[in-house]
Scaffold this motif. Structure first.
Motif: not given
Length: 113
Positions: A23-32
């Motif tokens: 979830g944290l990794h995907f949130a970072g992907f979406m933010a970038t």
């Protein structure tokens, strides 16, 4: 007398830590991806301003004055155009970054193999 083997029932426990990690990794992907999309918009305005800050600000001021003078349906049409363009650019960026959606965790596969 024949022995009947019972199949082993191995309980698999849910790894909640990995779900949080994903979830944290995907949130970072979406933010970038969002930041890259905004960067494409900024690059577009720099492009129509001949890659100068003065030209970009002139175009933004022209667009702002026309936006403020527009009536309701025209503003809604503009918002729809910007929304669709944003979705298309985001989709294209996600397509080219699709390798980064899933986290690379080779250690997890080795531990639970």
């Amino acid at each position: 007398m024949a022995t009947v083997l019972q199949p082993l029932h191995v309980e698999r426990k849910i790894d909640y830590g990995y779900f949080l990690y994903f979830g944290l990794h995907f949130a970072g992907f979406m933010a970038t991806t969002l930041l890259m999309t905004w960067g494409v918009f900024a690059l577009f305005f720099l492009l129509i301003g001949s890659f100068s800050l003065d030209g970009m600000m002139n175009h933004l001021q022209n667009m702002t004055s026309r936006y403020l003078a527009a009536d309701g349906p025209r503003v809604n049409q503009f918002k729809m155009i910007v929304g669709v363009v944003h979705m298309v650019i985001s989709g294209a960026i996600m397509f080219f970054r699709r390798h980064a959606i899933l986290p690379r965790d080779t250690g997890r596969r080795e531990r639970h193999a």
